[in-house]
Design a protein around this motif. Structure first.
Motif, PDB file in Angstrom:
ATOM      1  N   LEU A 134      -1.446 -41.505 -60.534  1.00  0.00           N
ATOM      2  CA  LEU A 134      -2.123 -41.715 -61.809  1.00  0.00           C
ATOM      3  C   LEU A 134      -3.096 -40.596 -62.149  1.00  0.00           C
ATOM      4  N   PHE A 135      -3.176 -39.575 -61.278  1.00  0.00           N
ATOM      5  CA  PHE A 135      -4.060 -38.433 -61.533  1.00  0.00           C
ATOM      6  C   PHE A 135      -3.259 -37.243 -62.055  1.00  0.00           C
ATOM      7  N   LEU A 136      -3.947 -36.382 -62.802  1.00  0.00           N
ATOM      8  CA  LEU A 136      -3.321 -35.212 -63.403  1.00  0.00           C
ATOM      9  C   LEU A 136      -3.832 -33.936 -62.742  1.00  0.00           C
ATOM     10  N   VAL A 137      -2.979 -32.925 -62.716  1.00  0.00           N
ATOM     11  CA  VAL A 137      -3.307 -31.644 -62.090  1.00  0.00           C
ATOM     12  C   VAL A 137      -4.132 -30.801 -63.074  1.00  0.00           C
ATOM     13  N   GLY A 138      -5.260 -30.278 -62.608  1.00  0.00           N
ATOM     14  CA  GLY A 138      -6.148 -29.523 -63.483  1.00  0.00           C
ATOM     15  C   GLY A 138      -5.494 -28.336 -64.159  1.00  0.00           C
ATOM     16  N   ASP A 139      -4.710 -27.568 -63.408  1.00  0.00           N
ATOM     17  CA  ASP A 139      -4.052 -26.378 -63.971  1.00  0.00           C
ATOM     18  C   ASP A 139      -2.859 -26.740 -64.848  1.00  0.00           C
ATOM     19  N   LYS A 140      -2.256 -27.884 -64.596  1.00  0.00           N
ATOM     20  CA  LYS A 140      -1.078 -28.327 -65.355  1.00  0.00           C
ATOM     21  C   LYS A 140      -1.278 -29.786 -65.747  1.00  0.00           C
ATOM     22  N   PRO A 141      -2.114 -30.027 -66.765  1.00  0.00           N
ATOM     23  CA  PRO A 141      -2.469 -31.410 -67.104  1.00  0.00           C
ATOM     24  C   PRO A 141      -1.307 -32.283 -67.550  1.00  0.00           C
ATOM     25  N   GLU A 142      -0.145 -31.666 -67.735  1.00  0.00           N
ATOM     26  CA  GLU A 142       1.038 -32.473 -68.067  1.00  0.00           C
ATOM     27  C   GLU A 142       1.712 -33.009 -66.803  1.00  0.00           C
ATOM     28  N   ASP A 143       1.266 -32.552 -65.620  1.00  0.00           N
ATOM     29  CA  ASP A 143       1.875 -32.955 -64.350  1.00  0.00           C
ATOM     30  C   ASP A 143       1.008 -33.963 -63.612  1.00  0.00           C
ATOM     31  N   HIS A 144       1.641 -34.990 -63.061  1.00  0.00           N
ATOM     32  CA  HIS A 144       0.943 -35.940 -62.207  1.00  0.00           C
ATOM     33  C   HIS A 144       0.921 -35.417 -60.781  1.00  0.00           C
ATOM     34  N   VAL A 145      -0.079 -35.839 -60.022  1.00  0.00           N
ATOM     35  CA  VAL A 145      -0.230 -35.368 -58.642  1.00  0.00           C
ATOM     36  C   VAL A 145       0.849 -35.992 -57.766  1.00  0.00           C
ATOM     37  N   ASP A 146       1.605 -35.161 -57.073  1.00  0.00           N
ATOM     38  CA  ASP A 146       2.610 -35.677 -56.142  1.00  0.00           C
ATOM     39  C   ASP A 146       2.643 -34.887 -54.840  1.00  0.00           C
ATOM     40  N   ALA A 147       1.703 -33.937 -54.678  1.00  0.00           N
ATOM     41  CA  ALA A 147       1.667 -33.104 -53.478  1.00  0.00           C
ATOM     42  C   ALA A 147       0.262 -32.514 -53.347  1.00  0.00           C
ATOM     43  N   PRO A 148      -0.086 -31.940 -52.182  1.00  0.00           N
ATOM     44  CA  PRO A 148      -1.383 -31.275 -52.054  1.00  0.00           C
ATOM     45  C   PRO A 148      -1.550 -30.185 -53.117  1.00  0.00           C
ATOM     46  N   LEU A 149      -2.793 -30.001 -53.571  1.00  0.00           N
ATOM     47  CA  LEU A 149      -3.085 -29.061 -54.653  1.00  0.00           C
ATOM     48  C   LEU A 149      -3.765 -27.808 -54.120  1.00  0.00           C
ATOM     49  N   ASP A 150      -3.380 -26.672 -54.668  1.00  0.00           N
ATOM     50  CA  ASP A 150      -3.936 -25.383 -54.286  1.00  0.00           C
ATOM     51  C   ASP A 150      -5.297 -25.200 -54.951  1.00  0.00           C
ATOM     52  N   MET A 151      -6.349 -24.954 -54.152  1.00  0.00           N
ATOM     53  CA  MET A 151      -7.689 -24.756 -54.687  1.00  0.00           C
ATOM     54  C   MET A 151      -7.982 -23.302 -55.001  1.00  0.00           C
ATOM     55  N   THR A 152      -7.061 -22.416 -54.666  1.00  0.00           N
ATOM     56  CA  THR A 152      -7.282 -20.983 -54.851  1.00  0.00           C
ATOM     57  C   THR A 152      -7.484 -20.635 -56.316  1.00  0.00           C
ATOM     58  N   GLY A 153      -8.471 -19.767 -56.579  1.00  0.00           N
ATOM     59  CA  GLY A 153      -8.681 -19.304 -57.945  1.00  0.00           C
ATOM     60  C   GLY A 153     -10.121 -19.462 -58.404  1.00  0.00           C
ATOM     61  N   ARG A 154     -10.322 -19.302 -59.685  1.00  0.00           N
ATOM     62  CA  ARG A 154     -11.653 -19.370 -60.286  1.00  0.00           C
ATOM     63  C   ARG A 154     -12.206 -20.800 -60.200  1.00  0.00           C
ATOM     64  N   PRO A 155     -13.516 -20.982 -60.439  1.00  0.00           N
ATOM     65  CA  PRO A 155     -14.058 -22.338 -60.503  1.00  0.00           C
ATOM     66  C   PRO A 155     -13.380 -23.118 -61.631  1.00  0.00           C
ATOM     67  N   ARG A 156     -12.926 -24.323 -61.352  1.00  0.00           N
ATOM     68  CA  ARG A 156     -12.183 -25.081 -62.366  1.00  0.00           C
ATOM     69  C   ARG A 156     -11.988 -26.515 -61.888  1.00  0.00           C
ATOM     70  N   PHE A 157     -11.507 -27.363 -62.790  1.00  0.00           N
ATOM     71  CA  PHE A 157     -11.141 -28.724 -62.412  1.00  0.00           C
ATOM     72  C   PHE A 157      -9.806 -28.680 -61.668  1.00  0.00           C
ATOM     73  N   ILE A 158      -9.790 -29.270 -60.496  1.00  0.00           N
ATOM     74  CA  ILE A 158      -8.583 -29.320 -59.675  1.00  0.00           C
ATOM     75  C   ILE A 158      -7.743 -30.547 -60.037  1.00  0.00           C
ATOM     76  N   VAL A 159      -8.420 -31.664 -60.279  1.00  0.00           N
ATOM     77  CA  VAL A 159      -7.711 -32.919 -60.543  1.00  0.00           C
ATOM     78  C   VAL A 159      -8.585 -33.816 -61.404  1.00  0.00           C
TER      79      VAL A 159
END
Length: 203
Positions: A66-91
């Motif tokens: 039921l959570f959305l991926v910060g970099d791809k808000p059209e995608d639901h979370v189904d796997a570990p998320l990569d934190m690499t990159g600029r400061p941003r919302f991850i989930v």
């Protein structure tokens, strides 16, 4: 969740409780949706059923689907998320509606070894006709790899508000993964003496 509710609404006239000789409504969910989605629906709808049965301490559990991926808000979370990159919302998510009252939300995540020492912020906010309002936040730094429980208490004053829990990094990250488990919303039924202090009459 909207698709699940629509599917259940179509079955509502045909379903009675198992103890009355009817079919288990969760079986219909499990037959129509993938395992992960069926599991999240069973947890969340089961929690709301508890509240309707006058059990206000029943937890409402929103699984990672039921959570959305910060970099791809059209995608639901189904796997570990990569934190690499600029400061941003991850989930962020799950855009849940809950009764008015004082609540505790517990976000359960797991950090990889590479994510240790990364400063992050977790907040919970409500979206309604007034726009987005932050209700509570906490800062975290993962000190051990593996499971981490992050808890926040907050006051919900609008049952029609859409609530979301967000996790964001606070600085650039060179490596690290975070796995989302679930968010548990639990209503705080018994108030502490300190909280009730505001209700005491003045002398």
């Amino acid at each position: 969740m909207q698709q699940i509710i629509q599917a259940l609404a179509a079955l509502a006239g045909q379903v009675s409780l198992p103890e009355n000789g009817g079919n288990d409504p969760t079986a219909a969910i499990q037959s129509k949706f993938p395992e992960g989605i069926a599991r999240c629906a069973t947890f969340l709808l089961g929690g709301f059923e508890g509240h309707l049965d006058a059990k206000p301490d029943t937890p409402l559990i929103a699984t990672k689907e039921l959570f959305l991926v910060g970099d791809k808000p059209e995608d639901h979370v189904d796997a570990p998320l990569d934190m690499t990159g600029r400061p941003r919302f991850i989930v962020f998510g799950p855009y849940i509606h809950i009764p008015v009252g004082t609540w505790l939300v517990r976000l359960v995540v797991s950090f990889s070894e590479e994510a240790l020492g990364i400063p992050a912020v977790v907040d919970i906010g409500a979206s309604d006709e007034r726009g987005f309002r932050e209700l509570s936040r906490t800062h975290i730094i993962a000190s051990t790899a593996g499971r981490t429980d992050i808890s926040l208490s907050f006051q919900n004053d609008n049952p029609l508000a859409s609530l979301q829990v967000r996790l964001a990094t606070e600085k650039s990250v060179f490596d690290g993964l975070i796995a989302i488990g679930f968010a548990e919303f639990r209503r705080k039924v018994a108030e502490t003496d300190e909280e009730l202090e505001v209700l005491l009459p003045e002398t």
